[in-house]
Every structure is written in C-alpha cells, then in structure tokens.
Write an enzyme that holds these catalytic residues in place. Sequence first.
Site, PDB file in Angstrom:
ATOM      1  N   GLU A   1       3.989  25.244   9.057  1.00  0.00           N
ATOM      2  CA  GLU A   1       5.032  24.861   8.105  1.00  0.00           C
ATOM      3  C   GLU A   1       4.535  25.224   6.711  1.00  0.00           C
ATOM      4  O   GLU A   1       3.670  24.549   6.148  1.00  0.00           O
ATOM      5  CB  GLU A   1       5.305  23.354   8.210  1.00  0.00           C
ATOM      6  N   LEU A   2       5.073  26.297   6.160  1.00  0.00           N
ATOM      7  CA  LEU A   2       4.500  26.892   4.956  1.00  0.00           C
ATOM      8  C   LEU A   2       4.784  26.117   3.672  1.00  0.00           C
ATOM      9  O   LEU A   2       4.310  26.502   2.605  1.00  0.00           O
ATOM     10  CB  LEU A   2       4.985  28.338   4.817  1.00  0.00           C
TER      11      LEU A   2
ATOM     12  N   ASN B   1       8.324  36.626   3.480  1.00  0.00           N
ATOM     13  CA  ASN B   1       9.730  36.715   3.858  1.00  0.00           C
ATOM     14  C   ASN B   1      10.394  35.358   4.069  1.00  0.00           C
ATOM     15  O   ASN B   1      11.601  35.229   3.889  1.00  0.00           O
ATOM     16  CB  ASN B   1       9.845  37.555   5.143  1.00  0.00           C
TER      17      ASN B   1
ATOM     18  N   TYR C   1      17.450  28.266  -5.093  1.00  0.00           N
ATOM     19  CA  TYR C   1      17.221  29.530  -4.392  1.00  0.00           C
ATOM     20  C   TYR C   1      17.226  30.701  -5.374  1.00  0.00           C
ATOM     21  O   TYR C   1      16.376  31.605  -5.293  1.00  0.00           O
ATOM     22  CB  TYR C   1      18.291  29.722  -3.319  1.00  0.00           C
TER      23      TYR C   1
END
Length: 260
Positions: free
Chosen positions: A64-65, A91, A155
């Site tokens: 889980e980055l 990505n 975002y």
Amino acid sequence: MDLGLENKVVIVTGGARGIGEGIVRALAEEKAIPVIIGRDEIDNLRLSQSIVSQGSKCGYVTAELTSNDACRRAVEETMSKFERIDALVNNAGVNDGVGLASGNYERFISSLHKNLIHYYLMAHYSLPELIRGKGSIVNISSKTAETGQGNTSAYAASNGGRNALTREWAVELLPHEVRVNAVIVAECYTPSYDTWIKTFPDPEEKLKLINEKIPLGKRMTTKEEIAAMVVFLLSQKASHITGQLIHVDGGYVHLDRALL
C-alpha cells in the site's frame, strides 16, 4: 524494433490493472523484467502468472504505497529478488473527486498520499540503483494539471506536482545521466474510468460526448498506446530525451477542438 530492454528490471507501481497492466505487458514483450507494485495480492498474482505462463519474466510486491514504510519495503524486496533496479515507472493513483467545495483537509492530504507523495518516495528509495545503472524514470500524469476537470482539486494538484517533479528530477539527475520524463494521459478507458463514467445518469451518452471531443479519431487513447511510449522512453532509443512532458492523447490538450 529491439529496444534493448532485455533483462532490465523495471518497477511499475499500480502495475496490475489499467494503464499499469498495459505497461507491464509491453515490458514483458520487450523481454524486460517488470516488477508490479500494487495493493491487491490477487491482482498482482494474476498478472504475474499470466506473463510467466507466456514465457516471460515478471515479479511483484504487494504494498500500500500511501505508507512510507511500504514504499521502502517495495524497493527493498525488489532488490532482494532481482538484485538491481534499472528503471521506475510511477503510475499508481486514482482520480478520487476531492474538490474545493466537496473536500476537506483530511481528504485532500489523503489524496496527495494516494497520487503524489509515493511518486517521490519510490524514486527516493530507488535512486541509488538508478544512479548506479544510469537508469530512467517515467512518471504517468494527467491532463487535469493543465486543463482542469472540476471537483478534483487534489488529483489536479497531484498531477501538477508530478509534472513539476519530472522537470526537477531531470535537472537534479543530469550529472548521473538518469533520464526523467512524463507521459500525460487525457482520456483512456480503464477500470477506474469505467467506475467514474458509471456515476453519470446516462453513462453511454456521457462517453459519446467525451469521444467526440478527442481530435484524432474521435476515440480514446488505448492503454497499449500509452505503454508503447513509456517503453520507448525507458529504452536507449530515447537516450537524449529528458525533462519532457509527452502527451499521448490524440491531440486532446493542445489542439483547438473548436477548429476540427
């Protein structure tokens, strides 16, 4: 075209689905060794086994980055398994709709962790190996940083950050001959995109309207088209390309659609 990527170890975050899966499969076709980093063990294993069953090499690390420790561990496990890192493709991310009115401090910061901060962390922890091998970084980014979208402040900010980091890292890493570029995506149909389009009252009509606004061919970019550019940028065929934001978008961002 032989891109000279055989046995090159390439980390691909978010590599099990969507654009990431396209990149992983393209790397495998070039005989590179993609290493999928993603949160879902089942997805990671599914794609890895699919590629290995076709006679190519592939690895994965489930992580889980959004966690600093997980990013560090993902790099350490890659090194433990393959003993080198030749390239990094950042990505992973999600357009999570944290807008100015609809969001708040906690959701905004959480979105930055999902979409931007792990780009830095993965590059930071991979850096010694990238410098050793004069490797390459490709950051996947989005048109939202340039065009806006509405109701997606976090975002859009993250993608602005991705673009800025691409240029900044390209400068910082010039002495080490580590190249850094970004591929900017506009409209590409992925599982996440499918989830988003289904939030509209008439998804098919919305999709039709979007396609009509894409200048080249009135269609979305495929994940394979994005992957082809990524793999090219990672290769020595792109040996004098760095610090570039390359739009693979059918002219969406820079062509005046009113004239078409």
